[in-house]
Design an enzyme around this catalytic site. Structure first.
Site, short mmCIF file in Angstrom:
data_model
loop_
_atom_site.label_atom_id
_atom_site.label_comp_id
_atom_site.label_asym_id
_atom_site.label_seq_id
_atom_site.Cartn_x
_atom_site.Cartn_y
_atom_site.Cartn_z
N ARG A 1 -0.05 -9.10 -21.15
CA ARG A 1 -0.72 -8.61 -22.37
C ARG A 1 0.22 -7.79 -23.24
O ARG A 1 0.03 -7.67 -24.44
CB ARG A 1 -1.90 -7.73 -22.00
CG ARG A 1 -2.87 -8.32 -21.00
CD ARG A 1 -3.92 -7.30 -20.64
NE ARG A 1 -4.70 -7.00 -21.83
CZ ARG A 1 -5.67 -7.82 -22.26
NH1 ARG A 1 -5.95 -8.91 -21.59
NH2 ARG A 1 -6.33 -7.52 -23.34
N GLU B 1 0.72 -8.34 8.86
CA GLU B 1 0.74 -6.86 8.90
C GLU B 1 1.76 -6.30 7.91
O GLU B 1 1.85 -5.09 7.75
CB GLU B 1 1.11 -6.40 10.31
CG GLU B 1 0.14 -6.83 11.40
CD GLU B 1 -1.29 -6.43 11.09
OE1 GLU B 1 -2.17 -7.31 11.10
OE2 GLU B 1 -1.52 -5.23 10.81
N PRO C 1 0.82 -1.22 0.00
CA PRO C 1 0.00 0.00 0.00
C PRO C 1 0.86 1.27 0.00
O PRO C 1 0.41 2.34 -0.34
CB PRO C 1 -0.82 -0.10 1.28
CG PRO C 1 -0.42 -1.33 1.97
CD PRO C 1 0.60 -2.04 1.17
N ASP D 1 -5.69 -1.40 -27.99
CA ASP D 1 -4.88 -0.19 -28.15
C ASP D 1 -5.62 1.02 -27.62
O ASP D 1 -5.02 2.01 -27.25
CB ASP D 1 -4.54 0.01 -29.64
CG ASP D 1 -3.34 -0.86 -29.99
OD1 ASP D 1 -2.98 -0.95 -31.16
OD2 ASP D 1 -2.79 -1.45 -29.03
C1 LIG Z 1 -4.10 1.79 1.38
C2 LIG Z 1 -4.64 1.85 2.80
C3 LIG Z 1 -6.12 1.49 2.78
C4 LIG Z 1 -4.49 3.28 3.30
C5 LIG Z 1 -3.88 0.86 3.68
C6 LIG Z 1 -3.14 1.32 4.77
C7 LIG Z 1 -2.45 0.39 5.55
C8 LIG Z 1 -2.50 -0.98 5.24
C9 LIG Z 1 -3.25 -1.40 4.15
C10 LIG Z 1 -3.33 -2.86 3.79
O1 LIG Z 1 -4.12 -3.22 2.96
N1 LIG Z 1 -2.48 -3.68 4.43
C11 LIG Z 1 -2.48 -5.12 4.17
C12 LIG Z 1 -1.56 -5.49 3.02
N2 LIG Z 1 -2.03 -4.79 1.85
C13 LIG Z 1 -1.48 -4.89 0.62
O2 LIG Z 1 -0.56 -5.63 0.36
C14 LIG Z 1 -2.06 -3.97 -0.43
C15 LIG Z 1 -3.17 -3.18 -0.15
C16 LIG Z 1 -3.68 -2.33 -1.14
C17 LIG Z 1 -3.13 -2.23 -2.42
C18 LIG Z 1 -2.03 -3.05 -2.69
N3 LIG Z 1 -1.28 -3.20 -3.82
O3 LIG Z 1 -0.32 -4.09 -3.58
C19 LIG Z 1 -0.39 -4.55 -2.32
C20 LIG Z 1 -1.48 -3.90 -1.72
C21 LIG Z 1 -1.64 -7.00 2.80
C22 LIG Z 1 -1.02 -7.79 3.96
C23 LIG Z 1 0.43 -7.37 4.15
C24 LIG Z 1 0.50 -5.87 4.45
C25 LIG Z 1 -0.12 -5.08 3.31
C26 LIG Z 1 -3.95 -0.50 3.37
#
Ligand SMILES: CC(C)(C)c1cccc(C(=O)NCC2(NC(=O)c3cccc4nocc34)CCCCC2)c1
Length: 245
Positions: free
Chosen positions: A153, A115, A88, A168
Site C-alpha cells: 500500500r 517449532e 514471535p 492517510d
Molecule cells: C508470542 C507467543 C504467544 C508468546 C509465542 C511464544 C512461542 C511460540 C509462539 C508461536 O506462535 N510459535 C509458532 C511460530 N509462530 C510464528 O511464526 C509467529 C507467531 C506470532 C506472531 C508472529 N509474527 O510473525 C511470525 C509469528 C510458527 C511456527 C514456527 C515457529 C514460530 C508464540
C-alpha cells in the site's frame, strides 16, 4: 520493489497475494513477488526439510541447509536483499517499521513452520526478526501476508489517489473516525446529521474529533507517539463532555 518469500506453503502466499492491492501492484509491475520453497533444494527421496531437535523435546525444527540454499538462490538471481524472519521473538510490526521496509528495494521474508528454524540461520543470515503480535500461529506465512499487504500500500502508485487520501488518517497515528453509508436508517438509527449536510469544514472537524475521541477511548497508547495541538485538546475535551452525558 521486490519481495521474495521463503515458505513451505507457496500456494498459501500465491493465492492471497493475487488479490486486491497486492495483486494490482504486481500487475502494474511496481511490486515483484516470488515464493521460494525450501523443499525444492533437498535431494533425498523424502524431501526432508526438518529434523528432530538437538537436546530432545517435542516437534521438529526446520533444517538450515535447505533455507541457506533458498537464500543463496535468491541472492544469485536477485541479490541478497534485506532479510526478515517472521518470528514471535521479533520486533513488533507497526506503521513505522512498515514504512522502513517499504523503502528497501528488495526484501526477503522467511516463514517458519514446525517449532521454528535452526538458530544458526537467524544468527548468520537474518537482518531483522519481526512479529505480528503476541499470539500463537502455525507458521509465519500469515504474518508475511500482512507485511506484504501493508508494504504494497505504501509503494508509490499502488493506491489510486482517492484510496491513498482515505488511508492517510492512520498515517497520522490516530484511529479511524466512524464510517456510515446507505441505508440512512438502520434498525431505527440514523446517520449523524453533520454528515448528511454539505458543510465540508464541519464534516472534517467532526471526523477529526471522532478520531481523537476514539483513539483516546480505545488506544490512548497511540497518543504517546503523537503531540496534540491546543485545537486537538479542545476538540477532545468537547468529545469527552458529550460522551459522558
Ligand atoms: C508470542 C507467543 C504467544 C508468546 C509465542 C511464544 C512461542 C511460540 C509462539 C508461536 O506462535 N510459535 C509458532 C511460530 N509462530 C510464528 O511464526 C509467529 C507467531 C506470532 C506472531 C508472529 N509474527 O510473525 C511470525 C509469528 C510458527 C511456527 C514456527 C515457529 C514460530 C508464540
Amino acid at each position: 520493489m521486490r519481495i521474495d518469500v521463503i515458505s513451505l506453503f507457496p500456494e498459501m502466499l500465491e493465492s492471497a497475494m493475487s488479490y486486491g492491492v497486492t495483486g494490482r501492484a504486481i500487475k502494474q509491475a511496481i511490486l515483484s513477488l516470488s515464493i521460494v520453497n525450501p523443499r525444492d533444494f533437498v535431494s533425498d527421496v523424502h524431501q526432508t526439510v526438518d529434523g528432530r531437535p538437538y537436546g530432545g523435546g517435542p516437534g521438529m525444527v526446520m533444517q538450515a541447509p535447505p533455507l541457506m540454499q533458498a537464500l543463496g538462490r535468491i541472492k544469485a538471481e536477485h541479490g541478497r536483499g534485506y532479510r526478515v524472519y517472521l518470528s514471535p521473538q521479533g520486533q513488533r510490526l507497526d506503521h513505522r517499521l512498515v514504512k522502513k521496509l517499504s523503502k528497501k528495494p528488495h526484501v526477503v521474508l522467511l516463514c517458519g513452520r514446525y517449532e521454528g528454524i535452526d538458530q544458526r540461520v537467524i544468527d548468520d543470515e537474518i537482518d531483522l526478526e519481526c512479529s505480528l503480535g503476541d499470539f500463537v500461529l502455525s507458521g509465519g506465512e500469515i504474518a508475511a501476508m500482512a507485511v506484504i499487504d501493508s508494504i504494497a500500500r505504501l509503494i508509490p502508485g499502488t493506491l489510486g489517489h482517492d484510496e491513498s487520501a482515505q488511508y492517510d488518517s492512520f498515517a497520522t497515528g490516530l484511529l479511524d473516525h466512524p464510517h456510515f453509508t446507505r441505508p440512512e436508517t438502520v434498525t431505527g438509527k440514523s446517520v449523524p446529521t453533520v454528515l448528511l449536510g454539505g458543510n465540508h469544514q464541519a464534516i472534517a472537524t467532526y471526523r477529526h474529533q471522532q478520531a481523537l475521541g476514539m483513539t483516546w477511548l480505545k488506544r490512548p497508547d497511540l497518543f504517546a507517539k503523537k503531540a496534540l495541538s491546543e485545537a486537538d485538546l479542545c476538540l477532545l475535551n468537547d468529545f469527552l463532555k458529550q460522551y459522558r452525558n
